[in-house]
Design a protein around this motif. Sequence first.
Motif, PDB file in Angstrom:
ATOM      1  N   UNK A  28       0.823  -1.211   0.000  1.00 32.58           N
ATOM      2  CA  UNK A  28       0.000   0.000   0.000  1.00 32.58           C
ATOM      3  C   UNK A  28       0.851   1.252   0.000  1.00 32.58           C
ATOM      4  N   UNK A  29       0.330   2.277  -0.676  1.00 33.70           N
ATOM      5  CA  UNK A  29       1.002   3.563  -0.812  1.00 33.70           C
ATOM      6  C   UNK A  29       0.103   4.655  -0.232  1.00 33.70           C
ATOM      7  N   UNK A  30       0.683   5.767   0.171  1.00 32.00           N
ATOM      8  CA  UNK A  30      -0.161   6.861   0.679  1.00 32.00           C
ATOM      9  C   UNK A  30      -1.227   7.294  -0.330  1.00 32.00           C
ATOM     10  N   UNK A  31      -0.932   7.201  -1.608  1.00 36.02           N
ATOM     11  CA  UNK A  31      -1.916   7.598  -2.618  1.00 36.02           C
ATOM     12  C   UNK A  31      -3.081   6.618  -2.742  1.00 36.02           C
ATOM     13  N   UNK A  32      -3.016   5.495  -2.043  1.00 40.38           N
ATOM     14  CA  UNK A  32      -4.156   4.575  -1.980  1.00 40.38           C
ATOM     15  C   UNK A  32      -5.187   5.007  -0.943  1.00 40.38           C
ATOM     16  N   UNK A  33      -4.861   6.031  -0.179  1.00 43.01           N
ATOM     17  CA  UNK A  33      -5.794   6.523   0.835  1.00 43.01           C
ATOM     18  C   UNK A  33      -7.079   7.019   0.189  1.00 43.01           C
ATOM     19  N   UNK A  34      -8.201   6.484   0.653  1.00 43.25           N
ATOM     20  CA  UNK A  34      -9.501   6.828   0.076  1.00 43.25           C
ATOM     21  C   UNK A  34     -10.583   6.075   0.835  1.00 43.25           C
ATOM     22  N   UNK A  35     -11.819   6.444   0.541  1.00 48.07           N
ATOM     23  CA  UNK A  35     -12.949   5.605   0.933  1.00 48.07           C
ATOM     24  C   UNK A  35     -13.161   4.599  -0.188  1.00 48.07           C
TER      25      UNK A  35
END
Length: 126
Positions: free
Chosen positions: A86-93
């Motif tokens: 996982x990457x920070x840019x995967x942060x989401x709902x």
Amino acid sequence: QVQLVESGGGLVQAGGSLRLSCAASGRAFSSYAMGWFRQAPGKEREFVAAISRSGVSITYADSVKGRFTISRDNAELTVYLQMTSLKPEDTAVYYCAADRALLGRVAVTTTAYDYWGQGTQVTVSS
């Protein structure tokens, strides 16, 4: 009609893993292709992965290919999204969705899907 409930989101460090689950109600689960989408703050909802009614056909967004795996268990009325590296840019709902599709179809647009869950938050820290 089908109701969808996502679970498994949370806070994870970059490089970590999470497995999302989406439990469906109703006995017609195998009549639906299933998809995962995500929406980050201030951005449009975007396609992540989809799986056909039988599970034979699968497609991924380029941004998650090789890191995420979608699967389904029609007996358990559940679709999964295994997320690794996982990457920070995967942060989401993250949302799961059901498409009353023709056999074999996997759709990548939000408009193709008939039912949506309420979403589960995934936060990846750097």
